[in-house]
Scaffold this motif. Structure first.
Motif, PDB file in Angstrom:
ATOM      1  N   ASP A 261      -4.681   6.960  -0.841  1.00 27.77           N
ATOM      2  CA  ASP A 261      -3.563   6.033  -0.931  1.00 27.77           C
ATOM      3  C   ASP A 261      -3.764   5.107  -2.132  1.00 27.77           C
ATOM      4  O   ASP A 261      -4.897   4.840  -2.545  1.00 27.77           O
ATOM      5  CB  ASP A 261      -3.468   5.177   0.342  1.00 27.77           C
ATOM      6  CG  ASP A 261      -3.304   6.008   1.600  1.00 27.77           C
ATOM      7  OD1 ASP A 261      -2.946   7.193   1.489  1.00 27.77           O
ATOM      8  OD2 ASP A 261      -3.542   5.469   2.696  1.00 27.77           O
TER       9      ASP A 261
ATOM     10  N   SER B  68      -6.359   9.488  -6.374  1.00 25.54           N
ATOM     11  CA  SER B  68      -5.211   9.885  -5.565  1.00 25.54           C
ATOM     12  C   SER B  68      -4.770  11.310  -5.883  1.00 25.54           C
ATOM     13  O   SER B  68      -4.194  12.004  -5.038  1.00 25.54           O
ATOM     14  CB  SER B  68      -4.036   8.920  -5.773  1.00 25.54           C
ATOM     15  OG  SER B  68      -3.465   9.074  -7.070  1.00 25.54           O
TER      16      SER B  68
ATOM     17  N   VAL C 123       1.123   4.966   0.871  1.00 22.45           N
ATOM     18  CA  VAL C 123       0.348   5.886   1.697  1.00 22.45           C
ATOM     19  C   VAL C 123       0.864   7.315   1.587  1.00 22.45           C
ATOM     20  O   VAL C 123       2.017   7.560   1.242  1.00 22.45           O
ATOM     21  CB  VAL C 123       0.372   5.448   3.184  1.00 22.45           C
ATOM     22  CG1 VAL C 123      -0.199   4.058   3.346  1.00 22.45           C
ATOM     23  CG2 VAL C 123       1.788   5.510   3.744  1.00 22.45           C
ATOM     24  N   ARG C 124      -0.037   8.248   1.893  1.00 18.36           N
ATOM     25  CA  ARG C 124       0.306   9.667   1.944  1.00 18.36           C
ATOM     26  C   ARG C 124       0.324  10.113   3.402  1.00 18.36           C
ATOM     27  O   ARG C 124      -0.423   9.601   4.226  1.00 18.36           O
ATOM     28  CB  ARG C 124      -0.707  10.489   1.146  1.00 18.36           C
ATOM     29  CG  ARG C 124      -2.106  10.509   1.741  1.00 18.36           C
ATOM     30  CD  ARG C 124      -3.126  10.868   0.672  1.00 18.36           C
ATOM     31  NE  ARG C 124      -4.405  11.306   1.234  1.00 18.36           N
ATOM     32  CZ  ARG C 124      -5.335  10.499   1.694  1.00 18.36           C
ATOM     33  NH1 ARG C 124      -5.126   9.184   1.686  1.00 18.36           N
ATOM     34  NH2 ARG C 124      -6.463  10.977   2.181  1.00 18.36           N
TER      35      ARG C 124
ATOM     36  N   ARG D 296       0.848  -1.179   0.000  1.00 13.10           N
ATOM     37  CA  ARG D 296       0.000   0.000   0.000  1.00 13.10           C
ATOM     38  C   ARG D 296       0.893   1.241   0.000  1.00 13.10           C
ATOM     39  O   ARG D 296       1.835   1.344   0.785  1.00 13.10           O
ATOM     40  CB  ARG D 296      -0.907  -0.012   1.231  1.00 13.10           C
ATOM     41  CG  ARG D 296      -1.923   1.122   1.260  1.00 13.10           C
ATOM     42  CD  ARG D 296      -2.820   1.044   2.508  1.00 13.10           C
ATOM     43  NE  ARG D 296      -3.860   2.061   2.464  1.00 13.10           N
ATOM     44  CZ  ARG D 296      -5.016   1.940   1.831  1.00 13.10           C
ATOM     45  NH1 ARG D 296      -5.281   0.811   1.190  1.00 13.10           N
ATOM     46  NH2 ARG D 296      -5.905   2.903   1.837  1.00 13.10           N
TER      47      ARG D 296
END
Length: 535
Positions: free
Chosen positions: A385, A399, A349-350, A347
């Motif tokens: 994400d 996104s 992620v931000r 995954r």
């Protein structure tokens, strides 16, 4: 069903309910329970999201699931109103239809009123001026005006009556929220002071209604991070709403948006008694506030209240059949959105206030596309994400769901340093970078937090000029990056970052997450002299 908490009133005005003239309102012989439901910053989060931060919940949210929760409460409670505090746009289906899809969802769910948020201008103020007319409920912006004529851009307030209960609803957008959008999208619209804009309408409505509800979209910009409800350290707070309640007496309830600072129970402003609530956004919670009203011969009082944020647990709520069918029909119009673009082994992620994998990846793509020395990607532009496994086009566009084109500019080392210092104020999250290695200390004063900067392994030279690639909102000086306003852009052929992103990921086939180590927090308290102290 819900525990009742009693608010004892010394004066009627402490809860903002002044004496009322006789009118066909609440039956004087009985008490009434009024249930107010609300959402904020839904941002077209139509599908459930994995609640990976919560071990007790698998999925949260989804428009069809929240619609079922609303419907259940309408069946259980005597009198229900449904409001939204702004930012219904963003997301791929909103982008494809200039906001038609989220509007259609709200029509089906039967909203009673909404405030205008900054992302309603995602496709320009002209587009929203047309689109808002399709909604059968009031779209409110009391402090929005056309700059040239001074004519109101939107309806300021509305009076909504159901079963004899009258609510005056006012909507406003904060001036700071107006900077969290591409500047050219709101050029031609003036955002006046919310407090001064609200005052006359509260004074006008107070004698005419049983309750005054203000829908606000203001305060500090939200941390766009999937797990922000579990991260108190990055939440923005409701200071703007508290100040509004302090300055404008007579407001019963404020439902707010923009900061995504969830209030698990209502905040009670003293001495006014104004009740303030906000959800975490993205449809993971439904705001619930139930008021007990009692009418005397002279006034209507709020005698007690119960409020909380109801989790939208997707696994426990059957999708609302009409909303689910409508959403499926819109998705079917764009079958390409389900195509797999690439594969990810993890995954991606931000993070809002620190270096993130998604931020690094997208900053690298910007720099590579422009063959630039530096890539800048604002954290607030990253809205979802990327999942582990097959990554569909819908997730890629979600996104980064905006219309920004790639922008190329030449910045001096001094200007780059100013940009980095603005980033490290954390007002709009930490700027994601490519081509740079930045050491910083958040213990140092704002404006003096950068310790050292390396560009492609060499020290940043303050007088040298560097080729920088970023996106439209930054290039126009949005998101508070005013340094860019003084910089002339390179005249090069470019395209939208969404298409650049899609092309890059399709070519990559398997997504490779860049290594971290670009934004490094350093304990600089004990250093006598930091490398860039003379900047």
């Amino acid at each position: 069903m819900f525990n009742r908490l009693l608010i004892c009133m010394v004066l009627v005005t402490t809860i903002g309910c002044a004496s009322l003239k006789p009118s066909p309102k609440v039956d004087a012989t009985k008490k009434r329970a009024v249930t107010l439901l609300f959402t904020n910053d839904f941002e077209s989060a139509f599908d459930p999201i994995p609640a990976y931060w919560n071990p007790d919940i698998e999925y949260l949210g989804g428009i069809a699931h929240i619609a079922t929760l609303v419907e259940n409460l309408r069946q259980q409670e005597d009198l229900v109103f449904l409001f939204d505090a702004g930012d219904i746009f963003t997301g791929v289906l909103s982008k494809k239809t200039e906001g038609l899809v989220p509007m259609e969802m709200m029509i089906t769910m039967g909203y009673d009123a909404m405030a205008i948020g900054n992302h309603e201008f995602e496709y320009g103020w002209q587009s929203f001026a047309r689109m808002k007319d399709r909604l059968p409920f009031p779209v409110l912006g009391a402090n929005l005006f056309y700059a040239e004529s001074g004519v109101p851009y939107a309806q300021a307030y509305s009076v909504i009556e159901k079963n004899g209960v009258r609510i005056g609803v006012i909507g406003v957008m904060g001036q700071d929220a107006g900077t969290a959008i591409i500047p050219s999208n709101v050029r031609g619209i003036e955002i006046h002071d919310p407090i001064e804009s609200i005052k006359p309408y509260v004074k006008l409505l107070r004698p005419q209604v049983d309750l005054i509800v203000v829908l606000t979209h203001q305060g500090k910009t939200a941390p766009m991070q999937t797990d922000d409800e579990a991260r108190k350290d990055i939440q923005r707070g409701i200071a703007a709403e508290i100040n509004l309640a302090n300055e404008v007496p007579g407001i019963d309830v404020i439902f707010s948006g923009h900061a995504d600072s969830g209030t698990e129970s209502p905040f009670v402003h003293q001495p006014s008694g104004t009740l303030i609530m906000q959800t975490y956004g993205q449809g993971t919670r439904l705001g619930f506030l139930q008021l007990q009203l009692e009418q005397t011969t002279k006034s209507i009082n709020i005698t007690s209240y119960e409020g909380r944020l109801l989790p939208v647990v997707s696994n426990d709520l059957a999708p609302h059949p009409i909303v689910a069918r409508k959403l499926a029909q819109f998705k079917a119009q764009y079958p390409e959105l389900q195509e797999t673009v690439c594969f990810s082994q993890e995954r991606v992620v931000r993070l809002y206030n620190e270096e993130s994998d998604l931020g690094n990846l997208y900053a690298d793509i910007l720099r590579e596309y422009s063959n630039a020395e530096i890539g800048f990607m604002p954290s607030g532009a990253l809205r979802k994400d990327l999942p582990k496994g097959d990554v569909p086009l819908m997730d890629v566009i979600d996104s980064f769901p905006f219309t920004d084109e790639v922008a190329e500019l030449d910045l001096t080392g001094k200007q780059i340093l100013r940009v980095l210092e603005q980033s490290l104020s954390l007002e709009r999250g930490m700027l994601q970078v490519s081509g740079l290695r930045v050491e910083y200390s958040l213990d140092r004063p704002v404006g003096d937090r950068v310790i050292s900067v390396l560009i492609n392994g060499a020290d940043l030279q303050l007088e040298e000029t560097y080729h920088v690639s970023t996106i439209e909102i930054m290039a126009q000086g949005g998101d508070l990056y005013s340094t860019f306003k003084e910089i002339k852009r390179r005249e090069v052929k470019t395209q939208s970052f969404s298409s650049v992103l899609e092309d890059h990921l399709r070519r990559a086939t398997t997504l490779v997450v860049p290594k971290r180590g670009r934004l490094l927090a350093i304990d600089c308290n004990e250093l006598i002299k930091c490398p860039l102290e003379e900047k």
